[in-house]
Structure formats: structure tokens, C-alpha cells
Design an enzyme around this catalytic site. Structure first.
Site, PDB file in Angstrom:
ATOM      1  N   TRP A   1       0.848  -0.642  -0.022  1.00  0.00           N
ATOM      2  CA  TRP A   1      -0.063  -0.281  -0.082  1.00  0.00           C
ATOM      3  C   TRP A   1       0.898   1.157  -0.456  1.00  0.00           C
ATOM      4  CZ3 TRP A   1      -4.920  -0.155   4.012  1.00  0.00           C
ATOM      5  CH2 TRP A   1      -6.005  -1.929   3.754  1.00  0.00           C
ATOM      6  N   LYS A   2       2.110   0.738  -0.114  1.00  0.00           N
ATOM      7  CA  LYS A   2       2.877   2.032   0.675  1.00  0.00           C
ATOM      8  C   LYS A   2       2.143   3.863   1.385  1.00  0.00           C
ATOM      9  CE  LYS A   2       4.929   1.935  -3.948  1.00  0.00           C
ATOM     10  NZ  LYS A   2       5.323   1.577  -5.334  1.00  0.00           N
TER      11      LYS A   2
ATOM     12  N   GLY B   1       5.317   1.830 -11.090  1.00  0.00           N
ATOM     13  CA  GLY B   1       4.247   3.297 -10.725  1.00  0.00           C
ATOM     14  C   GLY B   1       4.204   4.324 -11.856  1.00  0.00           C
TER      15      GLY B   1
ATOM     16  N   SER C   1       3.892  -2.015 -11.721  1.00  0.00           N
ATOM     17  CA  SER C   1       2.598  -1.779 -12.845  1.00  0.00           C
ATOM     18  C   SER C   1       2.068  -3.449 -13.340  1.00  0.00           C
ATOM     19  CB  SER C   1       3.115  -0.818 -13.800  1.00  0.00           C
ATOM     20  OG  SER C   1       4.084  -0.369 -13.810  1.00  0.00           O
TER      21      SER C   1
ATOM     22  N   GLY D   1       1.293  -2.295  -6.543  1.00  0.00           N
ATOM     23  CA  GLY D   1       1.288  -0.853  -5.245  1.00  0.00           C
ATOM     24  C   GLY D   1       0.239  -0.607  -5.469  1.00  0.00           C
ATOM     25  N   GLY D   2      -0.213   0.282  -6.962  1.00  0.00           N
ATOM     26  CA  GLY D   2      -0.938   1.161  -7.152  1.00  0.00           C
ATOM     27  C   GLY D   2      -2.177   0.004  -7.075  1.00  0.00           C
TER      28      GLY D   2
HETATM   29  P1  PGA Z   1       2.992  -0.002  -8.783  1.00  0.00           P
HETATM   30  O1  PGA Z   1       3.772  -1.053  -7.077  1.00  0.00           O
HETATM   31  O2  PGA Z   1       2.446  -2.040  -8.789  1.00  0.00           O
HETATM   32  O3  PGA Z   1       3.190   0.576  -8.054  1.00  0.00           O
HETATM   33  O4  PGA Z   1       4.509  -0.332  -9.875  1.00  0.00           O
HETATM   34  C1  PGA Z   1       5.229  -1.885  -7.585  1.00  0.00           C
HETATM   35  C2  PGA Z   1       5.761  -1.965  -5.674  1.00  0.00           C
HETATM   36  O5  PGA Z   1       6.332  -0.980  -5.333  1.00  0.00           O
HETATM   37  O6  PGA Z   1       6.094  -2.792  -5.092  1.00  0.00           O
END
Ligand code: PGA
Length: 257
Positions: free
Chosen positions: A14-15, A177, A217, A238-239
Site C-alpha cells: 500500500w505504501k 508506478g 505495474s 503497488g497501485g
Molecule cells: P506498482 O508498485 O505496482 O505501483 O508499480 C509496485 C511496488 O512498488 O512494489
């Protein structure tokens, strides 16, 4: 994926996103969607402050809770830091270590990543160790060398009996990202390289039992193709982990018998 030898793991990173109330609503919805999946492990790596609530919401389902960072010392005068034992005590199962954002913005080196790996293992947490190259490094043709070095450094001093607890995540920095994904072949090539590096140190049986994720991504559209690769055993997301339908679609792509 190769379910015969190793677990497929889909982990959301989730960051620095979601307040406690947003997180609670999200997890209740996620639990209804993927709380009972059988063929893969689902993990949500939430901000520290959301861990106790996440554990409460998810306690009667199969979704595991992870953290995004951990300090390398057991305890002491380290203002603002969180130890592996504190995480373990809250019921955390996984911890992301050496994410490129930590390496880039917080100066984490390979040596520090190694110390954190040991701290996590000693406390009984499963580290998700992130490795991967920048665009400049890829263009300079040093991806393989760099990733091999990162893997070896992370594993320094890790004994045979503990190494199976480690999950690796291949995360090309240029794909994080950015909406740019590595092709399925590129992802598989580096995941295979990571496995070969482990094989040289620990032997074939251990290497084939280790889960190696792809991150960068990954989304509802490309997950199936990435996960179909023989050496891609899951994703660090992430996203797309911030929206229930997107994350659910990725879990469903991994949850194949
Ligand atoms: P992302 O991030 O899926 O948004 O590219 C992946 C991550 O940083 O673990």
C-alpha cells in the site's frame, strides 16, 4: 507459477496510503472477495499504524498481514523505528525489505538489507526482499550483474534452514508506478536468474522451493500473462493493490489449481 514446488504469493504494497477508516472499509470488502482463496497466499502490506486493525478485520480469513519495513536492531534508542519482534507480536507474517523506494529515498544499502533480513528471520517473519535495476542500469547492460549482487548480498550469512522463509521480488525500478511493465519474458528471465543465484548457493531443491514475485505495474490486465511464466511465482503490487476490484482480479489470476 509452479505450484508443485512453491507457493504463489500475491502481496499488496500500500505504501503511504489509506487512513485507518479507509483501510478498514477496504479490508472488509477485500475479505468478502478473496478471504477464502485456496491456491495462492494473499498478503496486504499496510502502513504500521494500520496493522492492529488489519489483523482484527482479517483474523478469521486467509489473508495475511505484512509490513513495509523493519529496523535491523532488536530494540534500543532508534527514534521512530519499529522492530521485527514488535511486528511479530502483532501477528504480522511478512515484511517487505529493501524496496527500491527505501533504497532510493532512505539510503538503504545492500548491507543494511542483509541486516534487516536477519532481523526479520530471527523474529520469525518472512522477508519479501526487493531487487531490481534502474532504467540506466538496464540500458548499460548490467541488469544481471546487479541483480545477482543484490541477491547474494541479501542472503549473506543466511543459513539453509532459514532461507526457505525468504520471498524475493524482482522489481525493475523503471516499471514501478510508471505504468510500464516488464514483458513477461523479461520478468521471467530475471526471476530465473534470481533462482539460479540461489541454486548456486543453496542447491537445486531449495532454489525450486523459493517464491519469486514480479513487481512493477502489475495489474488486472497483465497479471495472467506474467503469472503464467514458469519462474514468476506471484506479484508485489503497488497501485493496483489500492482498489478492491483490481487487486481481486490479480488474486483470481493467481488462484489457479
Ligand atoms: P506498482 O508498485 O505496482 O505501483 O508499480 C509496485 C511496488 O512498488 O512494489
Amino acid at each position: 507459477m509452479n505450484r508443485r514446488y512453491r507457493k504463489t504469493i500475491i502481496a499488496g504494497n500500500w505504501k503511504m496510503n489509506k487512513t485507518a477508516s479507509e483501510a478498514k472499509a477496504f479490508l472488509e470488502e477485500l475479505k468478502a472477495q478473496v478471504g477464502r482463496v485456496k491456491w495462492c497466499e494473499v498478503v496486504v502490506c499496510v502502513p504500521f499504524v494500520n496493522i492492529p486493525m488489519a489483523r482484527r478485520v482479517l483474523k478469521d480469513c486467509r489473508i495475511a498481514v505484512g509490513a513495509q519495513n523493519v529496523h535491523h536492531e532488536q530494540s534500543g534508542a532508534y527514534t521512530g523505528e519499529v522492530s521485527a519482534e514488535m511486528l511479530k507480536d502483532l501477528g504480522v507474517k511478512y515484511v517487505i525489505i529493501g524496496h527500491s523506494e527505501r533504497r532510493q529515498y532512505f539510503g538503504e544499502t545492500d548491507a543494511l538489507v542483509n541486516r534487516k533480513v536477519h532481523a526479520a528471520l530471527n523474529a520469525g517473519l518472512r522477508p519479501i526482499v526487493c531487487v531490481g535495476e534502474s532504467l540506466e542500469q538496464r540500458e548499460a547492460g548490467i541488469t544481471n550483474e546487479l541483480v545477482t549482487m543484490q541477491v547474494k548480498a541479501a542472503l549473506a550469512g543466511v543459513t539453509v534452514d532459514k532461507v526457505r522463509q525468504i520471498v524475493f521480488a524482482y522489481e525493475p525500478i523503471w516499471a514501478i508506478g510508471t505504468g510500464k511493465t516488464a514483458t513477461a519474458e523479461q520478468a521471467n528471465e530475471i526471476c530465473e536468474l534470481i533462482r539460479a543465484t540461489i541454486r548456486k548457493i543453496y542447491g537445486a531443491r531449495i532454489a525450486r522451493a523459493i517464491t519469486i514475485q514480479y513487481g512493477g505495474s502489475m495489474n488486472a490486465k497483465n497479471a495472467f500473462e506474467l503469472l503464467a511464466q514458469p519462474d514468476v511465482d506471484g506479484g508485489l503490487i503497488g497501485g493496483a493493490s489500492l482498489k478492491v476490484p483490481d487487486f481481486t482480479a490479480i488474486v483470481n489470476a493467481a488462484n489457479q489449481e
